[in-house]
Design an enzyme around this catalytic site. Structure first.
Site, PDB file in Angstrom:
ATOM      1  CD  GLU A  69       1.140 -16.588   9.728  1.00 26.65           C
ATOM      2  OE1 GLU A  69       1.509 -17.297  10.668  1.00 26.65           O
ATOM      3  OE2 GLU A  69       1.818 -15.632   9.290  1.00 26.65           O
ATOM      4  NE  ARG A 114       9.324  -3.931   0.374  1.00 31.24           N
ATOM      5  CZ  ARG A 114       8.367  -4.023   1.313  1.00 31.24           C
ATOM      6  NH1 ARG A 114       7.926  -2.934   1.898  1.00 31.24           N
ATOM      7  NH2 ARG A 114       7.878  -5.184   1.656  1.00 31.24           N
TER       8      ARG A 114
END
Length: 179
Positions: free
Chosen positions: A99, A62
């Site tokens: 993560e 995006r």
């Protein structure tokens, strides 16, 4: 950031995506509104401090949309920061921590040279890992990067603070706090 409430109202929240407990901020609903998208690009351009950039670097995927429109508005080039294996030809890459695991970001090795003034752009700032990797990659080629623009900031996740520690001014239009 309060003055951008009109844009914030167009960003859809999807609970529990991609996993339970996550409030996904879906910017596609803002992008569907032509006037709002136009305003978003103009307001991002207004955030830029100092000299206009030589290049706007957009982070896949995006970020490409916002970077391309912003580069058009500023009459400068656009540089694509891509995930691994998607660019042809000679490229430079950096591995960075997620993560759970790692990812890789790449750009063409001749996309920018020493002294190029680059503004980094993405749709959303969360933990800052991808943005920091992009900055490191750009600086490794000698680019001057001191600003990163985002439509959305999730301040609770700490990405803006990490960018400031790396001498990058994180500039966003809207924030979703505590969510």
């Amino acid at each position: 950031m309060d003055e951008n409430g009109d844009l914030k109202d167009l960003i859809r929240t999807i609970p529990d995506h991609p996993k339970p407990g996550i409030m996904f901020r879906d910017i596609s609903t803002l992008m569907l509104e032509g006037g709002a998208f136009h305003e978003t690009i103009d307001r991002l351009a207004d955030l830029i401090e100092g000299e206009e950039p030589d290049l706007v670097a957009g982070i896949e995927a995006r970020g490409f949309v916002f970077a391309s429109a912003l580069a058009y508005r500023l009459r400068c080039g656009v540089l694509m920061m891509r995930k691994s294996g998607k660019l042809p030809g000679s490229r430079v890459s950096i591995e960075y921590a997620l993560e759970y695991g790692t990812d890789m970001l790449e750009m063409h090795d001749d996309a920018c040279g020493p002294g190029a003034k680059v503004v980094l752009v993405d749709d959303l700032l969360a933990t800052g890992g991808t943005a920091l990797a992009a900055v490191e990659l750009l600086r490794g080629r000698g680019a001057h990067v001191d600003q990163a623009l985002f439509v959305i900031d999730l301040p609770e996740l700490g990405g803006a603070a990490k960018l400031r520690e790396a001498d990058i001014a994180p500039l966003s239009l809207v924030a979703f706090e505590g969510e």
